[in-house]
Design a protein around this motif. Sequence first.
Motif, mmCIF file in Angstrom:
data_model
loop_
_atom_site.group_PDB
_atom_site.id
_atom_site.type_symbol
_atom_site.label_atom_id
_atom_site.label_comp_id
_atom_site.label_asym_id
_atom_site.label_seq_id
_atom_site.Cartn_x
_atom_site.Cartn_y
_atom_site.Cartn_z
ATOM 1 N N ARG A 245 -0.984 -0.412 -12.247
ATOM 2 C CA ARG A 245 0.296 -0.641 -12.937
ATOM 3 C C ARG A 245 1.496 -0.378 -12.039
ATOM 4 N N GLN A 246 1.432 -0.865 -10.824
ATOM 5 C CA GLN A 246 2.490 -0.650 -9.846
ATOM 6 C C GLN A 246 3.835 -1.224 -10.295
ATOM 7 N N ILE A 247 3.827 -2.379 -10.917
ATOM 8 C CA ILE A 247 5.085 -3.001 -11.358
ATOM 9 C C ILE A 247 5.747 -2.135 -12.424
ATOM 10 N N PHE A 248 4.976 -1.697 -13.408
ATOM 11 C CA PHE A 248 5.511 -0.812 -14.445
ATOM 12 C C PHE A 248 6.108 0.447 -13.829
ATOM 13 N N LEU A 249 5.402 1.042 -12.882
ATOM 14 C CA LEU A 249 5.874 2.275 -12.263
ATOM 15 C C LEU A 249 7.141 2.062 -11.436
ATOM 16 N N SER A 250 7.312 0.876 -10.908
ATOM 17 C CA SER A 250 8.484 0.564 -10.083
ATOM 18 C C SER A 250 9.728 0.249 -10.914
ATOM 19 N N ASP B 13 0.805 -1.206 0.000
ATOM 20 C CA ASP B 13 0.000 0.000 0.000
ATOM 21 C C ASP B 13 0.845 1.266 0.000
ATOM 22 N N SER B 14 2.011 1.241 0.636
ATOM 23 C CA SER B 14 2.828 2.451 0.717
ATOM 24 C C SER B 14 3.329 2.879 -0.656
ATOM 25 N N SER B 15 3.756 1.943 -1.500
ATOM 26 C CA SER B 15 4.200 2.326 -2.839
ATOM 27 C C SER B 15 3.019 2.811 -3.673
ATOM 28 N N SER B 16 1.882 2.208 -3.487
ATOM 29 C CA SER B 16 0.679 2.656 -4.179
ATOM 30 C C SER B 16 0.345 4.087 -3.789
ATOM 31 N N ASP B 17 0.418 4.385 -2.499
ATOM 32 C CA ASP B 17 0.142 5.739 -2.018
ATOM 33 C C ASP B 17 1.120 6.745 -2.608
ATOM 34 N N ILE B 18 2.387 6.359 -2.722
ATOM 35 C CA ILE B 18 3.403 7.246 -3.292
ATOM 36 C C ILE B 18 3.063 7.565 -4.742
ATOM 37 N N PHE B 19 2.713 6.544 -5.522
ATOM 38 C CA PHE B 19 2.393 6.756 -6.929
ATOM 39 C C PHE B 19 1.138 7.611 -7.097
ATOM 40 N N LEU B 20 0.120 7.341 -6.290
ATOM 41 C CA LEU B 20 -1.123 8.089 -6.426
ATOM 42 C C LEU B 20 -0.970 9.533 -5.948
ATOM 43 N N THR B 21 -0.127 9.757 -4.942
ATOM 44 C CA THR B 21 0.168 11.118 -4.500
ATOM 45 C C THR B 21 0.941 11.868 -5.585
ATOM 46 N N ALA B 22 1.907 11.203 -6.192
ATOM 47 C CA ALA B 22 2.674 11.813 -7.279
ATOM 48 C C ALA B 22 1.765 12.109 -8.469
ATOM 49 N N PHE B 23 0.828 11.224 -8.747
ATOM 50 C CA PHE B 23 -0.113 11.457 -9.847
ATOM 51 C C PHE B 23 -0.888 12.745 -9.600
ATOM 52 N N ALA B 24 -1.331 12.949 -8.376
ATOM 53 C CA ALA B 24 -2.073 14.165 -8.038
ATOM 54 C C ALA B 24 -1.222 15.413 -8.278
ATOM 55 N N GLN B 25 0.061 15.328 -7.996
ATOM 56 C CA GLN B 25 0.954 16.465 -8.212
ATOM 57 C C GLN B 25 1.107 16.790 -9.697
ATOM 58 N N TYR B 26 1.060 15.796 -10.548
ATOM 59 C CA TYR B 26 1.256 15.986 -11.983
ATOM 60 C C TYR B 26 -0.051 16.127 -12.759
ATOM 61 N N ARG B 27 -1.158 16.103 -12.072
ATOM 62 C CA ARG B 27 -2.470 16.088 -12.731
ATOM 63 C C ARG B 27 -2.659 17.242 -13.708
ATOM 64 N N SER B 28 -2.301 18.440 -13.348
ATOM 65 C CA SER B 28 -2.520 19.577 -14.249
ATOM 66 C C SER B 28 -1.639 19.484 -15.492
ATOM 67 N N ARG B 29 -0.418 19.012 -15.339
ATOM 68 C CA ARG B 29 0.457 18.825 -16.504
ATOM 69 C C ARG B 29 -0.092 17.734 -17.414
ATOM 70 N N LEU B 30 -0.593 16.670 -16.813
ATOM 71 C CA LEU B 30 -1.177 15.589 -17.596
ATOM 72 C C LEU B 30 -2.449 16.049 -18.313
ATOM 73 N N ALA B 31 -3.231 16.890 -17.648
ATOM 74 C CA ALA B 31 -4.449 17.427 -18.265
ATOM 75 C C ALA B 31 -4.101 18.244 -19.509
ATOM 76 N N PHE B 32 -3.026 19.009 -19.430
ATOM 77 C CA PHE B 32 -2.597 19.795 -20.584
ATOM 78 C C PHE B 32 -2.219 18.882 -21.745
#
Length: 96
Positions: free
Chosen positions: A52-57, A3-22
Amino acid sequence: MGDSSSDIFLTAFAQYRSRLAFVVSRQMNPLLSARISVDDVLQETYLAVSRRQIFLSQEPEVPLYFKFRRIALQTLCDLEREHIKYEKRSALKELS
């Protein structure tokens, strides 16, 4: 993956959300944008990131943003295929 790695990825996704939206808004087919929003694509991308936790790791030297962008563009392609090319929701019939 735990769960901790999942939380890290999902938190990072939130940080990049506006760039990804663009990126998604620039790449989105106008026919598809008549049916779904950029937020819809990002929501599907978020779900894909959570699966896709494995891909992200793998390859930690590659920044997460680039991996998220890849998943977002793959998701956009999948949605376009579903909505336009296969005409499941017939976006082509909505042309004025």
